[in-house]
Write a protein that holds these residues in place. Structure first.
Motif, short mmCIF file in Angstrom:
data_model
loop_
_atom_site.label_atom_id
_atom_site.label_comp_id
_atom_site.label_asym_id
_atom_site.label_seq_id
_atom_site.Cartn_x
_atom_site.Cartn_y
_atom_site.Cartn_z
N VAL A 5 0.85 -1.19 0.00
CA VAL A 5 0.00 0.00 0.00
C VAL A 5 0.89 1.24 0.00
O VAL A 5 1.94 1.27 0.64
CB VAL A 5 -0.94 -0.01 1.22
N SER A 6 0.46 2.26 -0.70
CA SER A 6 1.24 3.49 -0.80
C SER A 6 1.67 4.01 0.57
O SER A 6 0.83 4.23 1.44
CB SER A 6 0.41 4.57 -1.50
N PRO A 7 2.97 4.24 0.77
CA PRO A 7 3.42 4.83 2.04
C PRO A 7 2.78 6.18 2.32
O PRO A 7 2.67 6.58 3.48
CB PRO A 7 4.94 4.97 1.83
N ALA A 8 2.35 6.88 1.26
CA ALA A 8 1.71 8.18 1.47
C ALA A 8 0.45 8.05 2.31
O ALA A 8 0.11 8.96 3.08
CB ALA A 8 1.37 8.82 0.12
N TYR A 9 -0.27 6.95 2.19
CA TYR A 9 -1.48 6.75 2.98
C TYR A 9 -1.16 6.61 4.47
O TYR A 9 -2.01 6.84 5.31
CB TYR A 9 -2.24 5.51 2.51
N SER A 10 0.10 6.23 4.76
CA SER A 10 0.53 6.09 6.15
C SER A 10 1.27 7.31 6.67
O SER A 10 1.12 7.69 7.83
CB SER A 10 1.46 4.87 6.29
N LEU A 11 2.09 7.94 5.79
CA LEU A 11 3.03 8.95 6.25
C LEU A 11 2.61 10.38 5.94
O LEU A 11 3.06 11.31 6.61
CB LEU A 11 4.41 8.68 5.64
N ASP A 41 -5.39 11.58 8.36
CA ASP A 41 -6.43 10.82 9.06
C ASP A 41 -6.40 9.32 8.77
O ASP A 41 -7.20 8.56 9.33
CB ASP A 41 -7.82 11.37 8.71
N HIS A 42 -5.48 8.88 7.92
CA HIS A 42 -5.37 7.46 7.54
C HIS A 42 -6.69 6.92 7.00
O HIS A 42 -6.97 5.71 7.09
CB HIS A 42 -4.90 6.60 8.73
N GLY A 43 -7.50 7.79 6.42
CA GLY A 43 -8.82 7.39 5.93
C GLY A 43 -8.75 6.36 4.82
O GLY A 43 -9.42 5.33 4.86
N LEU A 100 -8.91 0.68 2.85
CA LEU A 100 -8.25 -0.43 2.17
C LEU A 100 -8.16 -1.66 3.08
O LEU A 100 -8.39 -2.80 2.64
CB LEU A 100 -6.83 -0.02 1.74
N VAL A 101 -7.85 -1.44 4.35
CA VAL A 101 -7.74 -2.54 5.30
C VAL A 101 -9.10 -3.22 5.50
O VAL A 101 -9.19 -4.45 5.58
CB VAL A 101 -7.16 -2.05 6.64
N ALA A 102 -10.15 -2.41 5.55
CA ALA A 102 -11.50 -2.98 5.72
C ALA A 102 -11.86 -3.89 4.54
O ALA A 102 -12.54 -4.90 4.70
CB ALA A 102 -12.52 -1.86 5.85
N ALA A 114 -3.51 2.83 13.84
CA ALA A 114 -4.83 3.12 13.25
C ALA A 114 -5.50 1.88 12.68
O ALA A 114 -6.73 1.82 12.63
CB ALA A 114 -4.69 4.19 12.18
N ILE A 115 -4.72 0.89 12.26
CA ILE A 115 -5.32 -0.23 11.52
C ILE A 115 -5.18 -1.59 12.20
O ILE A 115 -5.94 -2.50 11.87
CB ILE A 115 -4.74 -0.34 10.10
#
Length: 635
Positions: A147-153, A157-159, A164-166, A187-188
Motif C-alpha cells: 500500500v502506498s506509504p503516502a497513505y501512512s506517512l 487521518d489514515h482514511g 483499504l484494510v476494511a 490506526a489499523i
C-alpha cells in the motif's frame, strides 16, 4: 518456461566477487530490437476496430516463483537485490539466499495460520525485506498488498488506509520501520492481526522481528503449498491510485504476471542478450515498478538496485549518486525526473558516461514528456555513445499487469505509445470524436477485490477491459505505426457552445509549451464559453527565473512577483495565439500557490492530478478565472 540463451556479440557478461553483473569494456552494445510484428486488423460494421499481432505469445511459466527457483539453481551467486545501507555501500542478496529466505518466510506465514483469505499488508517503501516478504507470501499462495506509504506517512487521518484494510482484511501487517509507521499501525492493527517489523518496533511492542521470521525452519508444508500454486492463484492485490475515483483492489493472478513478462520479453528483445540491470526508485505499490520492473528482473535473472532517490530537487541527488556507480541496461523515470537528470548529465561528464555506458533503453511514463527534454536526452545519448539509445513510452494500467502497448521504434518526437503487445487484442470503439481503447488477453485482471459492481462496469459485453483512455493513430492509414494518448474519456467535456475539449492532449501541449515552469495543469471550461487553466507550478524552475531575488520568499510571494507573472503571461499569450480554435485556446490561468491535497483526492500518491477533484474542491478558483481576481493571468 522458454529458455532464452544469452548470446553476447563479441564479448561476455562477467560478475565480480559479489556476483554483481558487469559488461566487459569491449562488448558491443545491443542494437535496437528487430521488432516488426505483423497484425490482423478487423474493421467492424459498428465502427469498432480490432487489432492484434498474428504470432501467438511464447510459452511462459505458471508462476513467478518458478523464475526464482530457476536462477537460484543456475546462478546462485548472482546478486538479485541490492540497496544502500544509509550513507554507505550496497547491501546485497544473491539468488540462492533469496530463495532460502522466501522458503522460511512462507513457512512462517503458514505456521501462524495465514491463508488466501488473510493476506499480507505491506506498508513499507521499497526494500530487500519488502521484496522477500512479498515473494515469501507468493511462494505459498498467500496474496500480499503493498500500500502506498503516502497513505501512512502523509495522510493526516489514515482514511484511505483504513478503507483499504476494511476491504483487504489482512492477517499480517509488515513494516520495515515500526517507529516510522507507528501511527498507521496503531490506526489499523486489530486483534488477530500479526505484526512483523525490521527495526524500531512501535511503542507498545507486540511485533515479531523480521530476523526471527527468517530464522523459521523451512517446512515440507511450504513446499507442498508452493506446488499447489497455479496460474489462477492470486499473487497480490494492487490498489489503483484513485486518479479517476476511489482506489480499487485490483486482483493480480500469477498468469497475469507471467504472461505479461512474456510480452515484455517479446518486445524488449535485448533482455535475451544478458541479465538486465536496473537502478529504480519507482514504488512497488504501483504496477509499473512493482510488477513490470520487479518481475522483469526476476524473469531474466538480473539485478535490481533499489534507488532511494526521488525525482525531487533533494531526492535526485541520491539517484545521481547511484547512477554514477551503477550503469543500468534499462532505465525508467517520469518526465520531471528525466528533466532533472538531463541537466545533471550536461554538468557532469562522468555521470553521463556511467548512465549511458550499458544502456539499451530509456522508458518514461506517468505524464507527457516535454519536447525539449526529449531532444536533450537524445542529443546526450548520441554525444556520449555515438549512437541512438531508444527513448520510448507505452500505455498500460494496473488492470493490465501493466504492459500493454509499447513503442519500440525510434521517434523524432515524444508521445508515441506504440502498438499492442503480442497476446493482447486491442479494441477501438468510437466515442464521440474519439477512439476508446479496450483490451483482452491473459494479462488482464479478472476484476476487483470484493467489488462485483465495479468489476462488471470494467468490462464490455465481449469481455474487453475498458481502459478509459482514448487513442489517436499516428497515421490514420496505418495503425501499425502506433498511437498517441488522446485523453481520459472521463475527463473530456464540452464548452457551452457544444464544442468537445480533448483534455489529455491539451494538458500535454500546455505543459510542454511552458518549458518546465508548469509540472501539471487542470483544464477548466465545462459548460463555459471559453477555456481556462489552474496550473501547478514547478517551484524550482520558477525560482530559477531570478534565484537571488526570490531567496527567502514563499511560493505565493514568488508567483505574485512581476518577474514570475511576466513569464507566465508571455507563455500563456503565445499558447493562445497558437490555438486552432476554442477547444485548444486557453484564455486565462492561475498559478496555484497551494498544491493539490492527497487527503482530498486531488492528487494520487504517485503525483497524478485528479482533475475533477481539484475542480470540485476549489470552486472559488474556478469562479475567479471567469470573474476576475488579482492573481488571474489573461492571454
Amino acid at each position: 518456461m522458454r529458455d532464452f540463451p544469452w548470446q553476447y556479440r563479441g564479448g561476455v557478461v562477467v560478475t565480480d566477487h559479489c556476483g554483481r553483473i558487469k559488461l566487459q569494456p569491449d562488448t558491443p552494445r545491443p542494437s535496437f530490437a528487430p521488432w516488426k510484428p505483423e497484425f490482423r486488423i478487423e474493421e467492424r460494421s459498428d465502427g469498432s476496430i480490432l487489432m492484434e499481432q498474428t504470432e501467438p505469445l511464447d510459452a511462459y511459466p505458471e508462476k513467478m516463483t518458478d523464475c526464482l527457483l530457476r536462477w537460484a539453481a543456475e546462478q546462485p551467486e548472482r546478486t538479485y537485490l541490492a540497496r544502500r545501507v544509509k550513507g554507505g555501500d550496497w547491501r546485497e542478496i544473491n539468488y540462492r539466499d533469496a530463495l532460502a529466505a522466501v522458503r522460511s518466510i512462507g513457512s512462517y506465514l503458514l505456521s501462524i495460520g495465514l491463508d488466501p483469505s488473510r493476506p499480507v499488508l505491506i506498508l513499507s517503501e521499497n526494500s530487500i525485506e519488502h521484496a522477500l516478504m512479498a515473494l515469501g507470501a507468493q511462494y505459498v499462495g498467500i496474496p500480499s498488498a503493498a500500500v502506498s506509504p503516502a497513505y501512512s506517512l502523509i495522510s493526516s487521518d489514515h482514511g484511505k488506509l483504513s478503507d483499504l484494510v476494511a476491504n483487504l482484511q489482512p492477517g499480517l501487517v509488515f513494516a520495515d520501520d515500526g517507529e516510522k509507521f507507528a501511527a498507521a499501525i496503531k490506526a489499523i492493527l486489530k486483534p488477530g492481526m500479526h505484526l512483523v517489523v525490521c527495526e524500531k518496533e512501535p511503542s507498545g511492542g507486540g511485533g515479531v522481528h523480521f530476523d526471527d521470521v527468517l530464522a523459521t525452519e523451512a517446512t515440507q508444508e511450504a513446499e507442498d503449498a508452493c506446488r499447489a500454486v497455479n496460474a489462477d492463484t492470486v499473487a497480490k492485490y494492487l490498489f489503483t491510485s484513485g486518479s479517476t475515483g476511489s482506489p480499487k483492489g485490483v486482483i493480480n493472478t500469477q498468469r497475469m504476471m507471467t504472461s505479461n513478462q512474456a510480452m515484455v520479453a517479446d518486445c524488449y528483445t535485448f533482455l535475451r542478450e544478458g541479465p538486465p540491470v536496473v537502478v529504480d526508485w519507482a514504488p512497488w505499490n504501483h504496477t509499473a515498478s512493482g510488477n513490470k520492473v520487479f518481475n522483469m528482473i526476476l524473469y531474466h535473472g538480473g539485478t535490481f538496485y533499489i534507488d532511494d532517490g526521488k525525482p525531487t530537487p533533494v531526492g535526485i541527488q541520491e539517484t545521481i549518486r547511484n547512477l554514477k556507480e551503477i550503469s543500468p541496461s534499462w532505465y525508467f523515470n517520469v518526465p520531471v525526473g528525466y528533466d532533472m537528470l538531463a541537466k545533471a548529465f550536461e554538468a557532469d561528464a562522468e555521470l553521463c558516461a556511467s548512465f549511458f555506458r550499458n544502456l539499451s533503453m530509456m522508458m518514461y511514463a506517468g505524464a507527457g514528456m516535454a519536447q525539449h527534454t526529449w531532444d536533450k536526452l537524445k542529443q546526450l545519448a548520441r554525444k556520449t555513445t555515438g549512437h541512438d539509445v531508444l527513448l520510448a513510452a507505452g500505455l498500460g494500467a494496473t488492470e493490465t499487469a501493466p504492459f500493454a502497448l509499447m513503442c519500440m521504434e525510434p521517434q523524432e518526437s515524444a508521445g508515441n505509445i506504440g502498438v499492442p503487445s503480442r497476446g493482447l487484442v486491442l479494441k477501438l470503439v468510437p466515442n464521440e470524436d474519439k477512439l476508446e481503447a479496450r483490451l483482452k488477453g491473459p494479462s488482464i485482471t479478472p476484476g476487483y477485490l470484493n467489488d462485483a459492481e465495479q468489476t462488471k462496469k470494467a468490462f464490455d459485453e465481449e469481455g474487453f477491459y475498458r481502459l478509459g483512455d482514448a487513442l489517436r493513430p499516428a497515421d490514420p492509414e496505418d495503425f501499425t505505426k502506433g498511437f498517441f494518448f488522446d485523453g481520459r474519456i472521463a475527463e473530456n467535456f464540452k464548452l457551452s457552445t457544444g464544442t468537445w475539449v480533448a483534455v489529455g492532449a491539451l494538458r500535454a501541449g500546455f505543459i510542454d509549451h511552458f518549458s518546465g515552469l508548469v509540472k501539471d495543469v487542470v483544464i477548466v471550461g465545462e459548460n463555459r464559453h471559453y477555456l481556462a487553466a489552474l496550473a501547478i507550478p514547478h517551484e524550482q524552475h520558477v525560482r530559477e527565473l531570478a534565484s537571488d531575488h526570490f531567496e527567502g520568499k514563499s511560493l505565493a510571494e514568488v508567483l505574485d512577483s512581476d518577474i514570475a507573472r511576466a513569464a507566465f503571461q508571455e507563455k500563456l499569450t503565445d499558447f493562445a495565439k497558437s490555438a486552432t480554435g476554442s477547444s485548444t485556446r486557453i484564455m486565462s490561468m492561475i498559478a496555484m500557490a497551494e498544491p493539490p491535497d492527497l487527503d482530498k483526492g486531488e492528487v494520487t500518491d504517485k503525483g497524478s492530478i485528479n482533475q475533477r477533484a481539484v475542480l470540485r474542491n476549489r470552486p472559488e478558483l474556478v469562479d475567479a478565472l471567469y470573474n476576475g481576481r488579482p492573481d488571474v493571468i489573461e492571454a
